[in-house]
Design a protein around this motif. Sequence first.
Motif, PDB file in Angstrom:
ATOM      1  N   LEU A 158     -16.573 -62.957  16.496  1.00  0.00           N
ATOM      2  CA  LEU A 158     -17.939 -62.802  15.933  1.00  0.00           C
ATOM      3  C   LEU A 158     -18.404 -61.500  15.569  1.00  0.00           C
ATOM      4  N   ILE A 159     -17.919 -60.685  16.333  1.00  0.00           N
ATOM      5  CA  ILE A 159     -18.553 -59.197  16.170  1.00  0.00           C
ATOM      6  C   ILE A 159     -17.307 -58.267  16.446  1.00  0.00           C
ATOM      7  N   ASP A 160     -17.240 -57.326  15.278  1.00  0.00           N
ATOM      8  CA  ASP A 160     -16.164 -56.453  15.437  1.00  0.00           C
ATOM      9  C   ASP A 160     -16.506 -55.197  16.208  1.00  0.00           C
ATOM     10  N   LEU A 161     -16.113 -55.022  17.269  1.00  0.00           N
ATOM     11  CA  LEU A 161     -16.501 -53.473  18.055  1.00  0.00           C
ATOM     12  C   LEU A 161     -15.526 -52.483  17.791  1.00  0.00           C
ATOM     13  N   GLU A 162     -16.056 -51.395  17.533  1.00  0.00           N
ATOM     14  CA  GLU A 162     -15.380 -50.155  17.082  1.00  0.00           C
ATOM     15  C   GLU A 162     -15.004 -49.397  18.222  1.00  0.00           C
ATOM     16  N   SER A 163     -13.778 -49.701  18.749  1.00  0.00           N
ATOM     17  CA  SER A 163     -13.309 -49.018  20.150  1.00  0.00           C
ATOM     18  C   SER A 163     -12.852 -47.802  20.021  1.00  0.00           C
ATOM     19  N   GLY A 164     -12.439 -47.233  18.696  1.00  0.00           N
ATOM     20  CA  GLY A 164     -11.950 -46.073  18.433  1.00  0.00           C
ATOM     21  C   GLY A 164     -10.660 -45.801  19.138  1.00  0.00           C
ATOM     22  N   ASP A 165     -10.070 -44.574  18.915  1.00  0.00           N
ATOM     23  CA  ASP A 165      -8.642 -44.413  19.399  1.00  0.00           C
ATOM     24  C   ASP A 165      -8.559 -44.392  21.042  1.00  0.00           C
ATOM     25  N   ILE A 166      -7.964 -45.554  21.428  1.00  0.00           N
ATOM     26  CA  ILE A 166      -7.966 -45.413  23.103  1.00  0.00           C
ATOM     27  C   ILE A 166      -6.679 -44.775  23.531  1.00  0.00           C
ATOM     28  N   THR A 167      -5.874 -44.063  22.644  1.00  0.00           N
ATOM     29  CA  THR A 167      -4.734 -43.265  23.088  1.00  0.00           C
ATOM     30  C   THR A 167      -5.140 -41.958  23.483  1.00  0.00           C
ATOM     31  N   THR A 168      -6.332 -41.314  23.004  1.00  0.00           N
ATOM     32  CA  THR A 168      -6.730 -39.835  23.227  1.00  0.00           C
ATOM     33  C   THR A 168      -6.666 -39.551  24.849  1.00  0.00           C
ATOM     34  N   ASP A 169      -6.424 -38.288  24.927  1.00  0.00           N
ATOM     35  CA  ASP A 169      -6.338 -38.046  26.523  1.00  0.00           C
ATOM     36  C   ASP A 169      -7.632 -38.423  27.007  1.00  0.00           C
ATOM     37  N   LYS A 170      -8.888 -38.135  26.464  1.00  0.00           N
ATOM     38  CA  LYS A 170     -10.060 -38.625  27.152  1.00  0.00           C
ATOM     39  C   LYS A 170     -10.097 -39.939  27.513  1.00  0.00           C
ATOM     40  N   LYS A 171      -9.849 -40.725  26.615  1.00  0.00           N
ATOM     41  CA  LYS A 171      -9.745 -42.224  26.841  1.00  0.00           C
ATOM     42  C   LYS A 171      -8.724 -42.638  27.920  1.00  0.00           C
ATOM     43  N   GLN A 172      -7.569 -42.118  27.800  1.00  0.00           N
ATOM     44  CA  GLN A 172      -6.531 -42.298  28.811  1.00  0.00           C
ATOM     45  C   GLN A 172      -7.229 -42.066  29.995  1.00  0.00           C
ATOM     46  N   ASP A 173      -7.863 -40.727  30.240  1.00  0.00           N
ATOM     47  CA  ASP A 173      -8.323 -40.545  31.655  1.00  0.00           C
ATOM     48  C   ASP A 173      -9.187 -41.604  32.079  1.00  0.00           C
ATOM     49  N   GLU A 174     -10.178 -42.103  31.021  1.00  0.00           N
ATOM     50  CA  GLU A 174     -11.114 -43.140  31.385  1.00  0.00           C
ATOM     51  C   GLU A 174     -10.469 -44.216  31.883  1.00  0.00           C
ATOM     52  N   ILE A 175      -9.419 -44.781  31.177  1.00  0.00           N
ATOM     53  CA  ILE A 175      -8.725 -46.068  31.621  1.00  0.00           C
ATOM     54  C   ILE A 175      -8.045 -45.927  33.137  1.00  0.00           C
ATOM     55  N   ASN A 176      -7.583 -44.858  33.158  1.00  0.00           N
ATOM     56  CA  ASN A 176      -7.074 -44.532  34.406  1.00  0.00           C
ATOM     57  C   ASN A 176      -8.121 -44.583  35.566  1.00  0.00           C
ATOM     58  N   GLU A 177      -9.150 -44.196  35.391  1.00  0.00           N
ATOM     59  CA  GLU A 177     -10.375 -44.301  36.256  1.00  0.00           C
ATOM     60  C   GLU A 177     -10.889 -45.849  36.507  1.00  0.00           C
ATOM     61  N   VAL A 178     -10.811 -46.631  35.572  1.00  0.00           N
ATOM     62  CA  VAL A 178     -10.851 -48.101  35.597  1.00  0.00           C
ATOM     63  C   VAL A 178      -9.792 -48.690  36.525  1.00  0.00           C
ATOM     64  N   VAL A 179      -8.655 -48.161  36.174  1.00  0.00           N
ATOM     65  CA  VAL A 179      -7.427 -48.873  37.065  1.00  0.00           C
ATOM     66  C   VAL A 179      -7.608 -48.853  38.405  1.00  0.00           C
ATOM     67  N   GLN A 180      -7.925 -47.592  38.708  1.00  0.00           N
ATOM     68  CA  GLN A 180      -8.103 -47.045  40.333  1.00  0.00           C
ATOM     69  C   GLN A 180      -9.139 -47.753  40.866  1.00  0.00           C
ATOM     70  N   LYS A 181     -10.213 -48.186  40.058  1.00  0.00           N
ATOM     71  CA  LYS A 181     -11.369 -48.969  40.748  1.00  0.00           C
ATOM     72  C   LYS A 181     -10.641 -50.153  41.299  1.00  0.00           C
ATOM     73  N   PHE A 182      -9.942 -50.868  40.300  1.00  0.00           N
ATOM     74  CA  PHE A 182      -9.697 -52.413  40.653  1.00  0.00           C
ATOM     75  C   PHE A 182      -8.400 -52.273  41.541  1.00  0.00           C
ATOM     76  N   ILE A 183      -7.749 -51.281  41.813  1.00  0.00           N
ATOM     77  CA  ILE A 183      -6.609 -51.414  42.983  1.00  0.00           C
ATOM     78  C   ILE A 183      -7.431 -51.662  44.147  1.00  0.00           C
ATOM     79  N   GLU A 184      -8.595 -51.112  44.263  1.00  0.00           N
ATOM     80  CA  GLU A 184      -9.270 -51.665  45.528  1.00  0.00           C
ATOM     81  C   GLU A 184      -9.519 -53.038  46.023  1.00  0.00           C
ATOM     82  N   PHE A 185      -9.585 -53.740  44.801  1.00  0.00           N
ATOM     83  CA  PHE A 185      -9.561 -55.571  44.846  1.00  0.00           C
ATOM     84  C   PHE A 185      -8.443 -55.873  45.579  1.00  0.00           C
ATOM     85  N   LYS A 186      -7.365 -55.157  45.213  1.00  0.00           N
ATOM     86  CA  LYS A 186      -5.922 -55.777  45.857  1.00  0.00           C
ATOM     87  C   LYS A 186      -5.473 -57.218  45.245  1.00  0.00           C
ATOM     88  N   PRO A 187      -5.453 -57.312  43.954  1.00  0.00           N
ATOM     89  CA  PRO A 187      -4.986 -58.415  43.459  1.00  0.00           C
ATOM     90  C   PRO A 187      -3.734 -58.566  43.617  1.00  0.00           C
TER      91      PRO A 187
END
Length: 249
Positions: free
Chosen positions: A22-51
């Motif tokens: 319904l809505i196209d979100l402009e996510s930008g280039d997710i492969t930049t160093d900045k975005k990769q660091d941000e993604i790694n930050e998210v991944v680290q947060k959910f390691i704590e859930f221990k799925p």
Amino acid sequence: MEEKAKILLLGTYHFNKGGNHLIDLESGDITTDKKQDEINEVVQKFIEFKPNKIAVEAKREKEKELNKIYSEFCTNSSVKSNEIIDHRSEIVQIAFRLANKLNHNKVYPLDVPVELPGDVFEYAEKNCPNIYEKFINRANEYGLSENEFMQNHTVWETLKQLNNPSRSEVEHSDLYLYSNQIGAGDTYYGVNALTEWYRRNLYIFANLQDIAKPGDRILLLYGAGHCKILRSLIKDYSEFEFIDPLDYL
């Protein structure tokens, strides 16, 4: 009494803008160093859930092919060009990384595509222009607001915004439920479209029930548009315990 399966539903945007929405979100280039660091930050947060299981928005029928790609990712830390999944997808960027760090041997695709009526908005524009105009205005305003937020915030901040229950309730009401009235009293185009949307979410939930065992800790990574329905189904089901993603964001 058996221990309930704990389900953490993490709503996301599509990093590679795949599919029709319904809505196209402009996510930008997710492969930049900045975005990769941000993604790694998210991944680290959910390691704590221990799925012990990670479920994703990919076709259930392609489970074997998807997990072959996941296996290659675990070996090479990358995904080669293929017809199943784009390397920029949130499945690769979040789910594969998290599963690999937790030494999971597979991920669990749950999706079942449905056929949404393709001409519902053409019908609305011709036969109920007032409803159509109001819907399009709402969708455009919503899209502008979401894109502006994404462009000025990190991946973590964006996910926190997308997983706010108040946001998903407004989206569900103002877009999905509002369009339900298209063709009321005649063709019921809106009802037919919304029925298919609910059907898809019920398929997803059925597949979640299928993979869940007592005591499991399942992280379910799905497009945020699904969250309102899936959250309700998870909370209403006596064998599941809903885990709030905001506790980890």
